[in-house]
Structures are given as C-alpha cells and as structure tokens.
Motif scaffolding. Structure first.
Motif, mmCIF file in Angstrom:
data_model
loop_
_atom_site.group_PDB
_atom_site.id
_atom_site.type_symbol
_atom_site.label_atom_id
_atom_site.label_comp_id
_atom_site.label_asym_id
_atom_site.label_seq_id
_atom_site.Cartn_x
_atom_site.Cartn_y
_atom_site.Cartn_z
ATOM 1 N N ILE A 7 0.858 -1.188 0.099
ATOM 2 C CA ILE A 7 0.046 -0.046 0.109
ATOM 3 C C ILE A 7 0.925 1.226 -0.132
ATOM 4 C CG2 ILE A 7 -1.751 1.323 1.238
ATOM 5 C CD1 ILE A 7 -2.915 -1.513 2.319
ATOM 6 N N MET A 8 1.935 1.356 0.890
ATOM 7 C CA MET A 8 2.741 2.307 0.693
ATOM 8 C C MET A 8 3.656 2.557 -0.703
ATOM 9 S SD MET A 8 4.618 2.839 4.498
ATOM 10 C CE MET A 8 5.007 1.203 4.595
ATOM 11 N N ALA A 9 3.998 1.265 -1.111
ATOM 12 C CA ALA A 9 4.604 1.673 -2.490
ATOM 13 C C ALA A 9 3.329 2.091 -3.434
ATOM 14 C CB ALA A 9 5.027 0.178 -2.832
ATOM 15 N N LEU A 10 2.097 1.699 -3.444
ATOM 16 C CA LEU A 10 1.320 2.291 -4.191
ATOM 17 C C LEU A 10 1.074 3.664 -3.935
ATOM 18 C CD1 LEU A 10 -1.137 1.801 -6.402
ATOM 19 C CD2 LEU A 10 -2.437 1.376 -4.418
ATOM 20 N N GLY A 11 1.230 4.318 -2.724
ATOM 21 C CA GLY A 11 0.954 5.645 -2.581
ATOM 22 C C GLY A 11 2.005 6.402 -3.312
ATOM 23 N N LEU A 12 3.160 5.807 -3.123
ATOM 24 C CA LEU A 12 4.391 6.555 -3.766
ATOM 25 C C LEU A 12 4.243 6.729 -5.351
ATOM 26 C CD1 LEU A 12 7.339 5.553 -1.604
ATOM 27 C CD2 LEU A 12 6.153 7.543 -1.561
ATOM 28 N N GLU A 13 3.686 5.553 -5.953
ATOM 29 C CA GLU A 13 3.659 5.466 -7.295
ATOM 30 C C GLU A 13 2.622 6.564 -7.789
ATOM 31 O OE1 GLU A 13 2.513 1.543 -8.323
ATOM 32 O OE2 GLU A 13 4.617 0.546 -7.702
ATOM 33 N N LEU A 14 1.560 6.771 -6.941
ATOM 34 C CA LEU A 14 0.622 7.678 -7.329
ATOM 35 C C LEU A 14 0.850 9.230 -7.057
ATOM 36 C CD1 LEU A 14 -2.535 5.916 -6.069
ATOM 37 C CD2 LEU A 14 -1.648 5.912 -8.364
ATOM 38 N N GLY A 15 2.173 9.577 -6.698
ATOM 39 C CA GLY A 15 2.719 10.835 -6.419
ATOM 40 C C GLY A 15 2.312 11.064 -5.179
ATOM 41 N N LYS B 259 10.715 3.670 8.769
ATOM 42 C CA LYS B 259 12.053 4.085 8.617
ATOM 43 C C LYS B 259 12.514 3.760 6.980
ATOM 44 C CE LYS B 259 15.194 3.140 11.366
ATOM 45 N NZ LYS B 259 16.117 2.561 12.586
ATOM 46 N N GLU B 260 12.419 2.575 6.631
ATOM 47 C CA GLU B 260 12.688 2.292 5.040
ATOM 48 C C GLU B 260 12.098 3.040 4.090
ATOM 49 O OE1 GLU B 260 12.292 -1.666 1.961
ATOM 50 O OE2 GLU B 260 12.070 -1.936 4.331
ATOM 51 N N TRP B 261 10.725 3.296 4.613
ATOM 52 C CA TRP B 261 9.920 3.676 3.484
ATOM 53 C C TRP B 261 10.536 5.427 3.365
ATOM 54 C CZ3 TRP B 261 7.546 1.563 -0.253
ATOM 55 C CH2 TRP B 261 7.654 0.133 -0.377
ATOM 56 N N LEU B 262 10.882 5.951 4.384
ATOM 57 C CA LEU B 262 11.307 7.468 4.463
ATOM 58 C C LEU B 262 12.515 7.564 3.446
ATOM 59 C CD1 LEU B 262 11.109 10.259 5.343
ATOM 60 C CD2 LEU B 262 12.650 9.633 7.331
ATOM 61 N N ALA B 263 13.374 6.765 3.648
ATOM 62 C CA ALA B 263 14.599 6.716 2.736
ATOM 63 C C ALA B 263 14.242 6.803 1.313
ATOM 64 C CB ALA B 263 15.615 5.594 3.129
ATOM 65 N N ARG B 264 13.335 5.777 0.935
ATOM 66 C CA ARG B 264 12.847 5.704 -0.372
ATOM 67 C C ARG B 264 12.220 7.102 -0.751
ATOM 68 N NH1 ARG B 264 10.224 -0.497 -1.415
ATOM 69 N NH2 ARG B 264 11.521 -1.610 0.050
ATOM 70 N N GLU B 265 11.374 7.625 -0.195
ATOM 71 C CA GLU B 265 10.506 8.760 -0.525
ATOM 72 C C GLU B 265 11.575 9.886 -0.807
ATOM 73 O OE1 GLU B 265 7.019 11.755 0.939
ATOM 74 O OE2 GLU B 265 7.067 9.648 1.525
ATOM 75 N N ILE B 266 12.549 10.166 0.150
ATOM 76 C CA ILE B 266 13.067 11.464 0.218
ATOM 77 C C ILE B 266 14.590 11.141 -0.737
ATOM 78 C CG2 ILE B 266 12.155 12.218 2.157
ATOM 79 C CD1 ILE B 266 14.681 11.663 3.666
ATOM 80 N N VAL C 106 20.373 11.823 -1.128
ATOM 81 C CA VAL C 106 20.638 13.379 -0.791
ATOM 82 C C VAL C 106 19.837 13.845 0.260
ATOM 83 C CG1 VAL C 106 21.029 15.634 -1.581
ATOM 84 C CG2 VAL C 106 21.608 13.811 -2.999
ATOM 85 N N GLY C 107 18.405 13.734 0.355
ATOM 86 C CA GLY C 107 17.656 14.217 1.187
ATOM 87 C C GLY C 107 17.940 13.430 2.551
ATOM 88 N N LEU C 108 18.172 12.076 2.441
ATOM 89 C CA LEU C 108 18.656 11.482 3.823
ATOM 90 C C LEU C 108 19.745 12.036 4.571
ATOM 91 C CD1 LEU C 108 17.324 9.125 5.532
ATOM 92 C CD2 LEU C 108 18.771 7.754 4.266
ATOM 93 N N GLU C 109 20.747 12.421 3.592
ATOM 94 C CA GLU C 109 21.791 12.782 4.255
ATOM 95 C C GLU C 109 21.847 14.289 4.720
ATOM 96 O OE1 GLU C 109 26.352 14.539 2.385
ATOM 97 O OE2 GLU C 109 24.838 13.216 1.010
ATOM 98 N N MET C 110 20.931 15.228 4.108
ATOM 99 C CA MET C 110 20.764 16.554 4.824
ATOM 100 C C MET C 110 19.927 16.187 6.096
ATOM 101 S SD MET C 110 22.743 18.257 2.979
ATOM 102 C CE MET C 110 22.380 19.733 3.728
ATOM 103 N N LEU D 113 12.850 7.449 12.809
ATOM 104 C CA LEU D 113 13.003 8.116 11.428
ATOM 105 C C LEU D 113 13.973 7.282 10.395
ATOM 106 C CD1 LEU D 113 13.029 11.770 12.762
ATOM 107 C CD2 LEU D 113 11.156 10.706 11.350
ATOM 108 N N PHE D 114 15.176 7.525 10.892
ATOM 109 C CA PHE D 114 16.193 7.176 10.082
ATOM 110 C C PHE D 114 17.467 6.377 10.829
ATOM 111 C CE2 PHE D 114 16.383 11.641 9.963
ATOM 112 C CZ PHE D 114 17.429 11.877 10.692
#
Length: 468
Positions: free
Chosen positions: A412-420, A434-441, A444-448, A467-468
């Motif tokens: 379901i989370m993967a579907l949500g990301l696919e739909l923008g 946590k894993e999904w935050l890394a995929r979303e941002i 570079v976003g994770l590093e910052m 969070l991460f």
C-alpha cells in the motif's frame, strides 16, 4: 552513523543513573520497578520493536527536564520522549537501557489570550482539554486527531498530527507559532513568536514540528487560535462504488467548496462500526461520504454539496436534521479504527496521502492488495485532503497472517508513492516506516536530514533509531 555512539547503560551503571536523576527530581517522578517501566515500552503501533527502559521519569517543570537531559548527556544514555503513547508508528517506543521521558505531568494551560488569539500550553495538555478551554473564550483550536480525548499537544507536535478538520483548517504545524525546547545537552531554546507575523531567521519552529522528539524536548508551545465557528451540520452520501465517492470529492473541491469535514468510509469500515456500536449505518453502500459545513447557513451549503454528490452517482444523500444527528455521524467516523481492530483483534493502520485526483486509484489498488493477500483491509480517509488510512486487520497469533499483513502494508505504501503521494500524512515515521522514508526522500535528502540531526543532537541520544 550517529546512533553508533550510544550504548545502553550496563546493569552496574543503572544505579548511578537513578541516583543522578534523583539528585534533581522528586522520588515520585522516578520509576524503576520493571513491571511499571515495561508499561511505558511502546505506543499503539504493530510490528514495531521496543526495548526495556532503564528508568521512567515524569517531570513537572522545565528545570526538571533540563536536569534529565544534562544527566543523559553526561552518562551518554538515550532518552525517549513520550506523551500519551497513542502514536501509530512506534515513534515513542523505548530502546534498551533508555530513560523514558514521559511529559504527561506537564499538563498546564498557562495562558489563553483572546486578543492575540493564542494559547500557551505545556506538552502534556490533552487535545480535547485545550479545545474545550478555548471554547469558553469564544475561540477554537482546530487540530482534532481521532484520539483527541487522549492524545497530548506535545505528541501532536512531535508527529505533526492532523485530524478530521484538516480539509478546511489545516494540520498542527499551521497552529504552532513558537516553542520552548530543551536541547540534548540541557540548554533551553525558544523559537518562533507570539505575534501574528514574523520571519526572523530560519523557521526552527517548523523544524521541530514532526521531528518525533529526535531534535529536542518541547516543554512549552505557543499555539494560534481562531474565532469559534458555528456548530457544523453533517451530510451522509451513499455510493455504489469507491470511484463514484472519489469523483464526488473531486467535484466538491473543483467547485470551490470549503467543507469543514470531508471523510470517507468504505463498506468494510461501515460494517465494522455497525458490528461494534450498532449505529445503523447503511451496509448496502460501497462507500459512505460524510461532509460538514460550519458556515452561517450550513443547510444551504450542504444542499449544494449534496447536488454534486448526486451528479457523481450517489444512491442516497441524507443531510442531518440537527446537531445531535450530526454528532452521531461524526461519532461513527471516530469509531472507525476501534471497530476495525475488533474485526480480527489486531490492525496495521497505514497513513498514505495522495493527490485528491488519484484517491480512487488508491482505493482500487487497496482492494486488489486485500484480495491478493486474502486479508480484510478497511479504508477510512480524510478524503478532502487525500489522506487515507487503509487498515489491515489480522490475527496476531497466526504467523502467516502476520506475514501477509506486513507485506500488504508495504504494498500500500509503494502504491501511494507510485501515485505521487507520501508514506505518511499525519502519523509520522517512527520505527514503522524508516525504510520507506529513505525511499521517499532519496539519498541526498536523507544525508541532509541526518546532518540536521547531528547539529542538534551530536551524541545521538534523543529518540535513537527513529525516522532514519
């Protein structure tokens, strides 16, 4: 990794930790009984590991919180801030050997100012308590999570929570004007303002909202208020498909209407609420849309909205006759998650937010996922802002069902990301995502984000592992 610098205190060190804490806290504020501390180990999320706290502290003053953080810094002990533990992502779960810092005793409303339209509160104030208090002054604090009778303002700030009224009034972040925050080393910092406007420097207030206690401990908040609106009237519209209900949502928003509430319950959720509370909701419907207006003439607004629902294919549109009937419909919506939990005994509550224009695709995709994994998945949604809560019902005693529940949740989370969309609209990341935050941002976003964490908490002692 910042987190690698943390080590849980050894058994022989626990006594020293407790003695240090007691040097600046009253005895009753320091809990060490393992049976008691174990009860503070986790929030309400499923599939989120939790450790065993070394000690639980319940401070009542800012100075006591500062003492806890100075002690934690000196001894390199992790600290997990907690409110009412109604969270759904494991963000308040303890880590082994940590200090659980429960802020529930800091529960004073310090000021309500009708001229400046602000309230100043401590983090342990219950959301509903604040709402009722400001109502007495003709004012309104809009954020109202479904757990508003239990959840705390500090927890709402930590997770950047939303609620039923977001479609018109927005989320918690839009009402936090300023904060007092105890940093990891015990220093006290103030952010933001009491004024209606202010753009001095970086917006550190917004940085703390949604940080899940990983950057500092909120000990006081300045919250913006609004004039109290008229009581709202509610309309219920039945649809023969989720797609038709989502079409109605799109027509309502495209038409420029501003309902105070626009919620969706699918057939699974409606049946669960009826089974739990015998509320007589129409189980023949595939989707039930609840809309409300708190305008001067809500009946006229509801009539216009009802016409749009009918144009989208509503099989029945029923406006409430009075405030009591309206409240009954809202109570049905607030019972949704409790009712779905009763279906199998355990739930995983997703929190995927997508653009409104793609809401129907998320509902259809969730139905396919439920069929694929042979699970009951009910969907409730803050439809007006595209924030859905697909809720996976399963038997926690059945290992295969647990596996299927977790896999369906991830799909379901993967579907949500696919739909923008985004993996969380209001529940936060915590441990669960946590894993999904890394995929979303992205990397570079994770590093910052990790760099920001390191600036505020160089030893990594604040809510480690979240969070991460």
């Amino acid at each position: 990794m910042i987190m690698s610098r943390i080590e849980a205190p050894r058994d022989e060190e626990t006594g020293n930790l407790v003695d240090r804490l007691l040097s600046g806290l009253p005895t009753e504020a320091v809990l060490t009984d393992p049976d008691v501390t174990a009860s503070y180990a986790n929030d309400m999320a499923s599939f989120c590991p939790a450790g065993s706290p070394a000690v639980v502290v319940l401070p009542r003053t800012v100075e006591e919180v500062q003492h806890v953080m100075r002690t934690a810094t000196d001894l390199r002990v992790p600290v997990v801030p907690q409110g009412a533990r109604t969270g759904l992502s494991g963000g308040a779960n303890a880590s082994d050997g940590c200090i659980v810092l429960s802020l529930t005793k800091m529960d004073r409303i310090l000021e309500i100012n009708p001229v400046d339209r602000i309230a100043v509160v401590e983090p342990g104030v219950i959301n509903a308590t604040l709402s009722r208090a400001v109502n007495e002054h003709g004012l309104y604090y809009p954020p109202d999570p479904s757990s508003w009778e239990m959840c705390t303002i500090g927890g709402n700030i930590g997770t950047a929570s939303g609620g039923l009224c977001c479609v018109k009034y927005g989320v918690t972040a839009e009402y936090v004007l300023g904060l007092d925050v105890v940093l990891a080393d015990g220093r006290l910092m103030s952010t933001g303002r009491r004024t209606a406007k202010g753009v001095a420097g970086y917006d550190l207030t917004r940085l703390f909202v949604g940080s899940e206690g990983s950057l500092g401990i909120v000990v006081r908040a300045i919250l913006g208020l609004r004039p109290q609106p008229p009581a709202q009237l509610v309309l219920a519209a039945e649809f023969a498909s989720g797609a038709a209900a989502c079409d109605a949502v799109c027509r309502i928003m495209e038409g420029g209407h501003v309902p105070s509430l626009l919620e969706l319950m699918d057939r699974t959720t409606v049946k669960a609420v009826n089974d739990l509370a015998h509320m007589g909701l129409p189980e023949t419907t595939e989707a039930l849309l609840l809309a409300a207006f708190d305008t001067q003439d809500p009946a006229a607004d509801l009539a216009a909205l009802g016409a749009l629902c009918e144009a989208a294919g509503a099989t029945q549109v029923v406006p409430a006759d009075d405030l009591a009937e309206s409240e009954l419909l809202l109570q049905a919506r607030r019972l949704s998650l409790t009712a779905l939990e009763a279906v199998k005994g355990t739930t995983m509550i997703d929190d995927v937010c997508v653009p409104r224009s793609r809401l129907a695709e998320l509902l259809e995709g969730t139905d396919r996922i439920a069929e694929k994994y042979q699970l009951t998945i009910g969907v409730v949604a803050h439809a007006g802002d595209g924030n859905t809560h697909p809720t996976v019902c399963f038997d926690a005693a059945d290992p295969d069902e647990c596996r299927r529940a977790r896999e369906s949740f991830d799909e379901i989370m993967a579907l949500g990301l696919e739909l923008g969309g985004t993996i969380t609209g209001e529940h936060g990341v915590g441990v669960l995502k946590k894993e999904w935050l890394a995929r979303e941002i992205g990397p570079v976003g994770l590093e910052m984000q990790r760099a920001v964490k390191a600036a505020f908490d160089p030893l990594g002692i604040l809510n480690p592992g979240k969070l991460f």
